[in-house]
Enzyme design. Sequence first.
Site, PDB file in Angstrom:
ATOM      1  N   GLU A   1     -61.651  22.397  54.839  1.00 45.14           N
ATOM      2  CA  GLU A   1     -61.126  22.050  56.175  1.00 45.14           C
ATOM      3  C   GLU A   1     -62.129  22.316  57.289  1.00 45.14           C
ATOM      4  O   GLU A   1     -61.971  23.246  58.102  1.00 45.14           O
ATOM      5  CB  GLU A   1     -59.851  22.864  56.456  1.00 45.14           C
TER       6      GLU A   1
ATOM      7  N   GLU B   1     -54.752  19.695  48.895  1.00 40.50           N
ATOM      8  CA  GLU B   1     -53.807  20.757  49.278  1.00 40.50           C
ATOM      9  C   GLU B   1     -52.570  20.130  49.868  1.00 40.50           C
ATOM     10  O   GLU B   1     -52.653  19.360  50.828  1.00 40.50           O
ATOM     11  CB  GLU B   1     -54.407  21.651  50.380  1.00 40.50           C
TER      12      GLU B   1
HETATM   13  C1  BG6 Z   1     -54.964  25.637  54.545  1.00 41.79           C
HETATM   14  C2  BG6 Z   1     -56.007  26.504  53.898  1.00 41.79           C
HETATM   15  O1  BG6 Z   1     -55.285  25.520  55.880  1.00 41.79           O
HETATM   16  O2  BG6 Z   1     -53.660  26.105  54.601  1.00 41.79           O
HETATM   17  C3  BG6 Z   1     -55.470  27.494  52.879  1.00 41.79           C
HETATM   18  O3  BG6 Z   1     -57.018  25.741  53.313  1.00 41.79           O
HETATM   19  C4  BG6 Z   1     -54.185  28.103  53.406  1.00 41.79           C
HETATM   20  O4  BG6 Z   1     -56.463  28.441  52.627  1.00 41.79           O
HETATM   21  C5  BG6 Z   1     -53.164  26.998  53.611  1.00 41.79           C
HETATM   22  O5  BG6 Z   1     -53.659  29.104  52.597  1.00 41.79           O
HETATM   23  C6  BG6 Z   1     -51.819  27.501  54.092  1.00 41.79           C
HETATM   24  O6  BG6 Z   1     -51.961  28.259  55.251  1.00 41.79           O
HETATM   25  P1  BG6 Z   1     -51.454  29.753  55.386  1.00 41.79           P
HETATM   26  O7  BG6 Z   1     -52.015  30.253  56.636  1.00 41.79           O
HETATM   27  O8  BG6 Z   1     -49.969  29.669  55.397  1.00 41.79           O
HETATM   28  O9  BG6 Z   1     -51.967  30.483  54.187  1.00 41.79           O
END
Ligand code: BG6
Length: 468
Positions: A177, A370
Site C-alpha cells: 500500500e 487483501e
Molecule cells: C491494510 C494493511 O491497510 O489493512 C494491513 O496492509 C492491515 O497490514 C489491514 O492489517 C487492516 O488494517 P488494521 O489496521 O485493521 O490492521
Amino acid sequence: MANKKFLWGAAISANQSEGGYNEGGKGLSLVDVLSLSNNRVERMKNVEKNHIDANDFFPSHTSIDFYHYFKEDIRTLKELGINCFRFSISWPRIYPTGLEDKPNQEGLSFYEKILDELEKYGIEPLVTINHFDTPYFLAKEYNGWLDKRTVEAYTKYCKTLFQHFDGRINYWITHNEINMIQHMPYLGGGLYEKKYQDSIQARFQAAHHLLLGSAYAVQEAKKINENNQIGCMTAAGITYGNTCHPKDVFKAWEKNQESYILTDVQIFGEYSGYFNHYLKRNGIKIEISDHEREVLKSNTCDYVAFSYYSSRLTSADPKMQNKTSGNVFSTLRNHYLSRTDWGWQIDPIGMKTTMVNLYDHYKKPLFCVENGIGCRDEYKNGEVDDQKRITFLNDHIQSLEEAIDLGVDCIGYAIWSAIDLVSASSGELNKRYGLLYVDVDDQGNGSLKRYKKKSFYWYKKKIEKSHL
Ligand code: BG6
C-alpha cells in the site's frame, strides 16, 4: 474444480504475525517499538517516545508467533485448499539495521524453510518485500524514506532477495500500500509526524523515494530473472460524491485522481499531469534528477496489486463533517452502508466499481491481495461462528467475479488474513481478521493454539466450487 490459473489465497505480513522480534539475528522493525492503542499512535508520532519501555506491552514481540508456528500453519492452510499464500519478508530480519554489507543468513534460511513448506504443498508464494517493515534504525538515524540512503539500503536488500530466492518466487510486491505514506507516514515510510508536523512536503519527498526504490527493485528483479513478476500495490477504494451536485461529483473525481498518483508512476513510469498539478497546488517541490526520471521510466511494474476494505465518500461542502470513525482514510458516513465494529463501511459493490476503474485506468492485470473484515470473534463451545465474516467475504468475492465477467483481468484474490494477527493501525489482537483463530488476547495472554473458524470451512468450499 477451481481452475489452477486463478490464485485463491490468504495473506499475512511478517510485522503483524512473526513475533520472534529479537531471535535469529533480527534487528528492530518499526512496529517493535509500538505498544497498544493510544500509546501506539503517540509513539508513531513522537520520536522521543519511540522506544521499547519495560512498563508497556509490545504486541509485535510475540504476536501470533508465526516464527515458530509456520510449519503447522502452512500445513493447515494446505487443508484450506488455497493455491497462493501472501506473506512478507521482514527487512530487518535480513539486514538488521539496513546498513550491513552482508545479509543475515539465519534470516534468509527462515524464509527458505517457509518456501520449502509451500513448495511441498504446491502453494504459490506471493511475497511483499516491504510491508510496513523498514528497519527501525533507518527511521531513527535517517528519517526513514525521507533520506535517499534508505533507497540504496532497500535496493541492496531487494537484490539479495532476488538472487537468493531466484526461481522460487514468481510474484513480488515492492511496497505494501504505497499510498499509506500519506495516511500513516510512520508505518509507510518511517516518518515521525511530530518531527514533520503537517509536512506534506516530507511525505511526498519520501513517497518519491519509495517510488524510486520500487523502480530499482524492478530493475534488479528483471536483471536477475526476467520471469519475475513485480507488482506495485495501492490501498484502493472508490470515492463517491455525497450528492449528484456537479461540485460533489468533481470533488469525488479529484479524490479518485489523488488515489492514483503514486501507482501511476509505478505503472506509467512518470509523474502524471494531475500529480504535477497536485504538487503545484499544494506548494510541494520534489527533488528529482533526470537520471531518476529515467529510472522510473524504464522500470515499471507488471501488475497492480490492491487491498480493498471499503469505499469512501466526499463532499465539496466544507460544512459536511459527518465523518465515520476508525478508518485511516478520512471519509464521510455513507448512510446506505453498514459498518464493522471499528466503523469501517461495508460496500461489496464498491469492490466491483473499484476494480473496473483500476483496470480501465491501468490496463494491466489486477491482483486483489487483501480483502477482509476485523471482528470480535470468540472461541465458544469448540467453534468460532464468524457468520459476519462469511457474509462479507461472500459478497465481496461475488463482486470480484462480476468485475471479471465485465472484462477485468485479475490474477487472484487473497483474504486478509489467513490467521488472526496484530492490527496494523491499533495494535489489537482482538481485532481479528483471520480464517484461523489464535488463542491470544490484546495483552498477549493465551495458549497461541489455532482453531479453524466457520469461515475457514466456508472458503474451502468456495474455492472448490469456483468456476474461475
Ligand atoms: C491494510 C494493511 O491497510 O489493512 C494491513 O496492509 C492491515 O497490514 C489491514 O492489517 C487492516 O488494517 P488494521 O489496521 O485493521 O490492521
